[in-house]
Motif scaffolding. Structure first.
Motif, mmCIF file in Angstrom:
data_model
loop_
_atom_site.group_PDB
_atom_site.id
_atom_site.type_symbol
_atom_site.label_atom_id
_atom_site.label_comp_id
_atom_site.label_asym_id
_atom_site.label_seq_id
_atom_site.Cartn_x
_atom_site.Cartn_y
_atom_site.Cartn_z
ATOM 1 N N ASN A 152 0.844 -1.188 0.000
ATOM 2 C CA ASN A 152 0.000 0.000 0.000
ATOM 3 C C ASN A 152 0.880 1.239 0.000
ATOM 4 O OD1 ASN A 152 -3.068 -0.711 0.476
ATOM 5 N ND2 ASN A 152 -1.890 -2.133 1.759
ATOM 6 N N GLY A 153 0.566 2.171 -0.887
ATOM 7 C CA GLY A 153 1.341 3.407 -0.971
ATOM 8 C C GLY A 153 1.493 3.844 -2.410
ATOM 9 N N ARG A 154 2.493 4.685 -2.642
ATOM 10 C CA ARG A 154 2.676 5.263 -3.974
ATOM 11 C C ARG A 154 4.161 5.358 -4.308
ATOM 12 N NH1 ARG A 154 -0.265 8.827 -7.459
ATOM 13 N NH2 ARG A 154 1.024 10.359 -8.544
ATOM 14 N N LYS A 155 4.510 4.983 -5.523
ATOM 15 C CA LYS A 155 5.843 5.188 -6.062
ATOM 16 C C LYS A 155 5.736 6.189 -7.213
ATOM 17 C CE LYS A 155 8.256 2.173 -3.629
ATOM 18 N NZ LYS A 155 9.406 2.548 -2.767
ATOM 19 N N SER A 156 6.724 7.042 -7.319
ATOM 20 C CA SER A 156 6.669 8.069 -8.352
ATOM 21 C C SER A 156 7.975 8.080 -9.152
ATOM 22 C CB SER A 156 6.429 9.441 -7.728
ATOM 23 O OG SER A 156 5.991 10.369 -8.695
ATOM 24 N N TYR A 157 7.932 8.773 -10.313
ATOM 25 C CA TYR A 157 9.102 8.905 -11.190
ATOM 26 C C TYR A 157 9.665 7.533 -11.581
ATOM 27 C CZ TYR A 157 8.645 13.132 -8.387
ATOM 28 O OH TYR A 157 8.154 14.202 -7.695
ATOM 29 N N ALA A 234 24.350 3.593 -11.336
ATOM 30 C CA ALA A 234 24.924 4.929 -11.496
ATOM 31 C C ALA A 234 26.100 4.906 -12.462
ATOM 32 C CB ALA A 234 25.361 5.486 -10.140
ATOM 33 N N VAL A 235 26.891 3.845 -12.403
ATOM 34 C CA VAL A 235 28.015 3.704 -13.330
ATOM 35 C C VAL A 235 27.505 3.578 -14.764
ATOM 36 C CG1 VAL A 235 29.927 2.214 -14.013
ATOM 37 C CG2 VAL A 235 29.539 2.695 -11.600
ATOM 38 N N GLY A 236 26.460 2.761 -14.955
ATOM 39 C CA GLY A 236 25.887 2.610 -16.285
ATOM 40 C C GLY A 236 25.310 3.908 -16.810
ATOM 41 N N MET A 351 18.772 12.942 -16.794
ATOM 42 C CA MET A 351 19.774 12.031 -16.246
ATOM 43 C C MET A 351 20.533 12.655 -15.082
ATOM 44 S SD MET A 351 21.427 10.002 -19.484
ATOM 45 C CE MET A 351 22.156 11.494 -20.154
ATOM 46 N N GLU A 352 20.643 13.969 -15.093
ATOM 47 C CA GLU A 352 21.310 14.669 -13.987
ATOM 48 C C GLU A 352 20.614 14.358 -12.665
ATOM 49 O OE1 GLU A 352 22.703 19.253 -13.023
ATOM 50 O OE2 GLU A 352 20.755 18.900 -13.979
ATOM 51 N N LEU A 353 19.286 14.251 -12.692
ATOM 52 C CA LEU A 353 18.513 14.012 -11.476
ATOM 53 C C LEU A 353 18.328 12.529 -11.173
ATOM 54 C CD1 LEU A 353 15.715 16.702 -11.965
ATOM 55 C CD2 LEU A 353 17.820 16.898 -10.632
ATOM 56 N N TYR A 354 18.244 11.710 -12.224
ATOM 57 C CA TYR A 354 17.956 10.291 -12.033
ATOM 58 C C TYR A 354 19.091 9.613 -11.267
ATOM 59 C CZ TYR A 354 16.270 5.614 -13.159
ATOM 60 O OH TYR A 354 15.793 4.326 -13.067
ATOM 61 N N LEU A 355 18.732 8.800 -10.287
ATOM 62 C CA LEU A 355 19.669 8.094 -9.405
ATOM 63 C C LEU A 355 20.450 9.037 -8.490
ATOM 64 C CD1 LEU A 355 21.157 5.370 -11.804
ATOM 65 C CD2 LEU A 355 19.176 5.187 -10.283
#
Length: 383
Positions: A152-157, A234-236, A351-355
């Motif tokens: 139960n809950g929410r995942k985003s992005y 992150a390396v990939g 990509m700057e924000l992702y991970l």
């Protein structure tokens, strides 16, 4: 560390580039980014059946090639260069790695062969509304009933959350953070598209209302698995950022050679030369950081966490700089819809924000350096 590629690795790069030049041209990218699913199923199948890319780092006993992260980095760099529209990173890099790192023999036997043959898209649903990439950001809850766990809950992005047939979901249990496998069509799961700056990658919000789930790995050991997974991912991603940055640099240099002002190519102007040189230095430095981190990932070196954060932070900055300066060098047409420069800039910003953004990874790098005691003896001697 030796950054010289073997003949097989160079052949891999050549094959992937040839494939992407044909199936991920600018026209293909523009066509696919306007679709809801964001990828071409026939191309996805060809990637698996003709090149075996989805199973590159999956062990041979599970239908893959058993290659190293260096090979995967080569592929991701080429995909960044061509702005590939497809669930490759979410499936072959993030999700496959999570399953492998979990050590769950049953899940590996079930999920990995389907990733390798291109029949299943899998994604990792980590972030929530807070946007945090650390353990404290996980608040979605899991409770155990008579018929097993429900979420139960929410995942985003969630990258490729709309098209994934399997979703890996970290959730809170009494034992701690635990990983779960959820079917994309599970009862109680609602998937909604999210608007984002980068149209070449599709994000989704996932709402869980008593959604049945199966434990991946051991209960309470989910964050240990995710820490290793996120370093590798992150390396990939850093390798992909190098591909984006190099493509932007190439585009800028080509335009500077062709654009004539005051009777001469603008590339002869000192201001343009300085921009190109600054970008070149950053791109080459980013490539060195990414390749070093790929080597650490391939060898599972103890330096991997620090190398991953160093590469992700530096390559994020380099890709944003390169794509920004590409627009500036093109001048008035640089930000127009018809020119592909804005597509590279938007991919770089996403990509700057992702991970985790550069500030997050610089802080992680400082923590790793501090934990290792690097530089303390020099400081004490000077004191």
């Amino acid at each position: 560390m030796d950054f010289t590629f073997s003949e097989d690795q160079e052949q891999l790069r050549t094959s992937v580039r040839r494939f992407l030049d044909h199936y991920s041209s600018e026209a293909d990218v523009r066509r696919l980014m306007d679709t809801d699913q964001g990828y071409d199923p026939s191309m996805w199948s060809r990637m698996a059946n003709e090149l075996g890319l989805q199973g590159l780092v999956i062990p041979e006993e599970h239908g893959g090639s058993g290659a190293s992260w260096m090979e995967l980095g080569i592929v991701l760099e080429e995909m960044g260069r061509s702005l590939l529209c497809g669930p490759f990173f979410s499936t072959a890099a993030a999700a496959a790695t999570t399953v492998l790192e979990s050590g769950d023999a049953s899940a590996m036997k079930d999920v990995l062969p389907r990733i390798a043959d291109g029949s299943t898209i899998v994604t990792l649903a980590l972030t929530e509304e807070s946007g945090r990439w650390d353990e404290r950001g996980i608040e979605l809850s899991a409770s155990k009933g008579a018929d097993g766990y429900v979420l139960n809950g929410r995942k985003s992005y969630v990258l490729d959350g709309l098209v994934a047939e399997v979703v890996i979901v970290p959730a809170r249990t009494p034992e701690g953070v635990t990983l779960f496998l959820v079917r994309g069509d599970a009862a109680g799961l609602k998937r909604s598209p999210l608007k984002s700056l980068d149209l070449t990658r599709k994000l989704a919000a996932l709402d869980f209302a008593d959604v049945p789930a199966e434990v991946l790995g051991a209960a309470g050991r989910g964050w240990e698995t995710l820490e290793r997974t996120l370093d590798l991912a992150a390396v990939g991603l850093a390798a992909e950022q190098v591909g984006v940055a190099q493509a932007a640099l190439d585009m800028a240099v080509e335009y500077a050679k062709e654009r004539i002002q005051f009777g001469q190519a603008i590339g002869s102007f000192q201001a343009i030369k300085h921009k190109c040189v600054d970008v070149l230095v950053d791109v080459e430095s980013a490539r060195s950081a990414a390749y070093y981190a790929l080597g650490a990932a391939s060898q599972r070196s103890e330096e991997l966490p620090a190398a991953a954060s160093l590469a992700k932070a530096f390559c994020s900055d380099a890709s944003v700089l390169a794509t920004h300066e590409n627009i500036q060098i093109h001048g008035g047409i640089g930000f127009t819809w018809e020119l592909a420069a804005h597509l590279y800039y938007k991919r770089a910003k996403s990509m700057e924000l992702y991970l985790g953004d550069p500030s997050y990874h610089r802080e992680r790098l400082i923590q790793h350096i501090d934990a290792a005691g690097i530089g303390r003896s020099e400081v004490e001697t000077d004191a």
